[in-house]
Scaffold this motif. Structure first.
Motif, PDB file in Angstrom:
ATOM      1  N   ILE A   1      -6.132  19.376   8.439  1.00  0.00           N
ATOM      2  CA  ILE A   1      -6.947  20.478   8.908  1.00  0.00           C
ATOM      3  C   ILE A   1      -7.798  19.948  10.055  1.00  0.00           C
ATOM      4  CG2 ILE A   1      -8.728  22.150   8.303  1.00  0.00           C
ATOM      5  CD1 ILE A   1      -7.752  21.818   5.356  1.00  0.00           C
ATOM      6  N   PHE A   2      -7.824  20.668  11.169  1.00  0.00           N
ATOM      7  CA  PHE A   2      -8.609  20.249  12.328  1.00  0.00           C
ATOM      8  C   PHE A   2      -9.758  21.213  12.565  1.00  0.00           C
ATOM      9  CE2 PHE A   2      -4.527  18.276  13.024  1.00  0.00           C
ATOM     10  CZ  PHE A   2      -4.886  16.999  13.417  1.00  0.00           C
ATOM     11  N   TYR A   3     -10.923  20.662  12.862  1.00  0.00           N
ATOM     12  CA  TYR A   3     -12.104  21.442  13.186  1.00  0.00           C
ATOM     13  C   TYR A   3     -12.725  20.804  14.418  1.00  0.00           C
ATOM     14  CZ  TYR A   3     -16.672  23.657  12.766  1.00  0.00           C
ATOM     15  OH  TYR A   3     -17.815  24.365  13.019  1.00  0.00           O
ATOM     16  N   THR A   4     -13.064  21.629  15.381  1.00  0.00           N
ATOM     17  CA  THR A   4     -13.683  21.144  16.613  1.00  0.00           C
ATOM     18  C   THR A   4     -15.041  21.787  16.775  1.00  0.00           C
ATOM     19  OG1 THR A   4     -11.511  20.898  17.635  1.00  0.00           O
ATOM     20  CG2 THR A   4     -13.387  20.966  19.114  1.00  0.00           C
ATOM     21  N   ARG A   5     -15.974  21.020  17.291  1.00  0.00           N
ATOM     22  CA  ARG A   5     -17.306  21.548  17.570  1.00  0.00           C
ATOM     23  C   ARG A   5     -17.180  22.864  18.311  1.00  0.00           C
ATOM     24  NH1 ARG A   5     -21.579  18.151  21.072  1.00  0.00           N
ATOM     25  NH2 ARG A   5     -22.754  19.921  21.773  1.00  0.00           N
ATOM     26  N   GLY A   6     -17.911  23.854  17.837  1.00  0.00           N
ATOM     27  CA  GLY A   6     -17.865  25.172  18.452  1.00  0.00           C
ATOM     28  C   GLY A   6     -16.903  26.125  17.770  1.00  0.00           C
ATOM     29  N   ASP A   7     -16.184  25.660  16.749  1.00  0.00           N
ATOM     30  CA  ASP A   7     -15.238  26.527  16.037  1.00  0.00           C
ATOM     31  C   ASP A   7     -15.934  27.561  15.156  1.00  0.00           C
ATOM     32  OD1 ASP A   7     -13.015  25.412  17.162  1.00  0.00           O
ATOM     33  OD2 ASP A   7     -12.398  24.286  15.395  1.00  0.00           O
ATOM     34  N   GLY A   8     -17.225  27.437  14.950  1.00  0.00           N
ATOM     35  CA  GLY A   8     -17.936  28.404  14.122  1.00  0.00           C
ATOM     36  C   GLY A   8     -17.847  28.045  12.655  1.00  0.00           C
TER      37      GLY A   8
END
Length: 94
Positions: A1-8
């Motif tokens: 699972i990938f999460y990037t800053r700004g994804d909410g």
């Protein structure tokens, strides 16, 4: 699972021991567990509760290549937990 800053704000259902969460663009991650132990809230950087784990099966959470476990109401990096446990076994010098 990938999460990037700004994804909410995101909800992850059914996170297991073999799952991996990659969070990019952020190094400051803290986790708290709700009072019933059924949800974990990750604060990513300066956001508030950016990622919520629900219906998780994991006892170990693999985040950015680090291993985390639940300790009371916090999600603690296992290295920190081991150091804490080791320090409780130290015998003071007399």
């Amino acid at each position: 699972i990938f999460y990037t800053r700004g994804d909410g704000k995101d909800v992850i259902n059914g996170f297991g021991n073999d799952d991996l969460l990659e969070i990019t663009g952020v190094t400051d991650i803290t986790g708290t567990v709700n009072s019933r132990g059924t949800e974990i809230y990750l604060k990513v950087g300066s956001t508030n509760k950016a990622i919520t784990f629900k219906n998780f099966e994991a006892t170990t959470f693999n985040i950015n290549g680090n291993s985390y476990s639940i300790s009371g109401t916090k999600l603690i990096r296992n290295e920190e937990l081991i150091m804490k446990e080791r320090s409780s076994f130290l015998i003071p010098n007399s």
